[in-house]
Design an enzyme around this catalytic site. Sequence first.
Site, PDB file in Angstrom:
ATOM      1  N   TYR A  16       0.877  -1.182   0.000  1.00  0.00           N
ATOM      2  CA  TYR A  16       0.000   0.000   0.000  1.00  0.00           C
ATOM      3  C   TYR A  16       0.906   1.222   0.000  1.00  0.00           C
ATOM      4  O   TYR A  16       2.101   1.114   0.280  1.00  0.00           O
ATOM      5  CB  TYR A  16      -0.946   0.006   1.207  1.00  0.00           C
ATOM      6  CG  TYR A  16      -0.232   0.214   2.525  1.00  0.00           C
ATOM      7  CD1 TYR A  16       0.405  -0.847   3.155  1.00  0.00           C
ATOM      8  CD2 TYR A  16      -0.171   1.478   3.109  1.00  0.00           C
ATOM      9  CE1 TYR A  16       1.087  -0.653   4.340  1.00  0.00           C
ATOM     10  CE2 TYR A  16       0.518   1.678   4.297  1.00  0.00           C
ATOM     11  CZ  TYR A  16       1.141   0.611   4.902  1.00  0.00           C
ATOM     12  OH  TYR A  16       1.835   0.810   6.074  1.00  0.00           O
ATOM     13  N   SER A 238       0.180   5.097  12.013  1.00  0.00           N
ATOM     14  CA  SER A 238       0.463   3.680  11.826  1.00  0.00           C
ATOM     15  C   SER A 238      -0.690   3.016  11.100  1.00  0.00           C
ATOM     16  O   SER A 238      -1.844   3.420  11.231  1.00  0.00           O
ATOM     17  CB  SER A 238       0.711   2.999  13.179  1.00  0.00           C
ATOM     18  OG  SER A 238      -0.458   2.323  13.601  1.00  0.00           O
ATOM     19  N   LYS A 239      -0.326   2.003  10.335  1.00  0.00           N
ATOM     20  CA  LYS A 239      -1.314   1.308   9.510  1.00  0.00           C
ATOM     21  C   LYS A 239      -2.412   0.690  10.378  1.00  0.00           C
ATOM     22  O   LYS A 239      -3.570   0.628   9.986  1.00  0.00           O
ATOM     23  CB  LYS A 239      -0.581   0.234   8.701  1.00  0.00           C
ATOM     24  CG  LYS A 239      -1.477  -0.743   7.974  1.00  0.00           C
ATOM     25  CD  LYS A 239      -1.377  -0.569   6.470  1.00  0.00           C
ATOM     26  CE  LYS A 239      -1.997  -1.718   5.700  1.00  0.00           C
ATOM     27  NZ  LYS A 239      -3.374  -1.493   5.320  1.00  0.00           N
ATOM     28  N   ARG A 240      -2.023   0.201  11.544  1.00  0.00           N
ATOM     29  CA  ARG A 240      -2.999  -0.467  12.409  1.00  0.00           C
ATOM     30  C   ARG A 240      -4.023   0.516  12.956  1.00  0.00           C
ATOM     31  O   ARG A 240      -5.196   0.223  13.069  1.00  0.00           O
ATOM     32  CB  ARG A 240      -2.283  -1.142  13.586  1.00  0.00           C
ATOM     33  CG  ARG A 240      -2.073  -2.626  13.408  1.00  0.00           C
ATOM     34  CD  ARG A 240      -1.441  -3.235  14.637  1.00  0.00           C
ATOM     35  NE  ARG A 240      -0.270  -2.503  15.092  1.00  0.00           N
ATOM     36  CZ  ARG A 240      -0.242  -1.728  16.182  1.00  0.00           C
ATOM     37  NH1 ARG A 240      -1.312  -1.597  16.925  1.00  0.00           N
ATOM     38  NH2 ARG A 240       0.866  -1.086  16.515  1.00  0.00           N
ATOM     39  N   ARG A 241      -3.563   1.707  13.342  1.00  0.00           N
ATOM     40  CA  ARG A 241      -4.414   2.672  14.037  1.00  0.00           C
ATOM     41  C   ARG A 241      -5.097   3.651  13.108  1.00  0.00           C
ATOM     42  O   ARG A 241      -6.212   4.054  13.339  1.00  0.00           O
ATOM     43  CB  ARG A 241      -3.513   3.514  14.945  1.00  0.00           C
ATOM     44  CG  ARG A 241      -3.464   3.158  16.368  1.00  0.00           C
ATOM     45  CD  ARG A 241      -2.759   4.257  17.158  1.00  0.00           C
ATOM     46  NE  ARG A 241      -1.555   4.772  16.518  1.00  0.00           N
ATOM     47  CZ  ARG A 241      -0.318   4.541  16.962  1.00  0.00           C
ATOM     48  NH1 ARG A 241      -0.144   3.813  18.034  1.00  0.00           N
ATOM     49  NH2 ARG A 241       0.712   5.066  16.356  1.00  0.00           N
TER      50      ARG A 241
END
Length: 465
Positions: A16, A238-241
């Site tokens: 991504y 961050s990608k997670r958040r």
Amino acid sequence: MSESPRLRFAPSPTGYFHVGGARTALYNWALARRLGGTFVLRIEDTDEARNRPEWVTGIVDALAWIGIDSGDPAFEGPHSQRANAASHLAVATQLFEAGKAYYCDLTGDEIRARAEASGKPGYDGYSRDRGLEAAPGRALRFRVPDGETVVHDLVRSEVRFDNADVEDFVLVRGDGSPMFMLANAVDDMTMDITHVVRAEEHLSNTPKQQMLWTALGRTPPVWAHVPVLVNEKRQKLSKRRDKVALEQYRDAGYLPEAMVNYLMTLGWAPSGESEIVPWSTIEAEFRLEDVNHAPAFFDEKKLAAFNGEYIRALPPEEFVRRCVPFLPAEWNPHRFAEIAEHVQSRVVTLADAAPMVDFLFVDDPDVDESSWTKTMTTDVARPILERAIEVYGECPWDADTLKTTLEEIGTELGVKLGKAQAPVRVAVTGRTVGPPLFESLEVLGRDETCRRLVASLERMGPAGG
Ligand code: GLU
């Protein structure tokens, strides 16, 4: 150094495209264009597990979306870092032969044990003077010279590093593969890069890379480390958040020009009153020296506001054209065009358009139950619908007439227009909110409007029931 500036964007594929990467790419692109230089795209694809061709296509497509077009004469690449492995190793050998690098046979465990015993973290230079030759399992390390390394950074001005704090870092692993530090610096040298503009997280690599340039007799490039992007809690994105993939914004109906303009303002501002400026202004004005080094807040709300402004500034027919990919394929774009101006003033993204006007394209719009209960169980709902069916069956079919006649019905029944509109809107659109009602009815047409009014009356059940 070559005559015209050469900048590069050197992403490691991840599947991504991070908005921070997009901002870095745009900074490089703006400079390359303004200085009449070249923007080199180098894919840092040495990590086998992350080496998928479709990821490279994804990078090229994402760049194209933000206006960094691989067909532009200022664009060079994509180059693959893997393809340059031989030159990375050749430089490593050159450094070894010049005594600027040496082999070491310690294992990771042995290095850790020595560090623990001495209380000094990192590698202690154990093999510096052991004169080891190349052999499998031996890593090649750079012999860090004494003194200090001064990095001239256009964003952070002068950053000084005491070389005593830099360990003799690995250039080539024991298995013969080049390390990032070597590959990245050698590629920059081979590609005659004059300006390295990249994320702040690489600043700690910079003294090592600059040492490599110097060890090879080259003048280091101009460095510029651009500030990290943070969320509203001041945490690194961050990608997670956080929503960090450029593709997510593209697919959600953000306009690329809004995205580009917004990204450029993260750490930089154009000279005028407004931050909303065309790319031509950005390209003319952008200077690395003006980039702020504080972390930049990636504010999704502000991005949305930019997007809304950009959408409203589109010529109406262009707005329709941009919306089409976001509309269900079976919808007639001409019908959408008839209501588009009322949508354009109300949406934040292109994807907001379809759900706003779906009632124009389906036979029976879904009815929102709470809207129904709120509007259809009042005393006036039934008489309003009954009278509207009578009047709308015959009156001229234009928004103005539809409005005045409903206003008159309201007066007859002792309610204001807003109250009179509500049951009609729910009957026709299924909801209490949406684009202006009378313009919507005009587009929907007499027959379909009346059919829906009748159907709602039927759904209400018998009078007094
Ligand atoms: N490949 C590195 C990354 O994606 C960038 C290295 C650089 O710009 O020097 O973080």
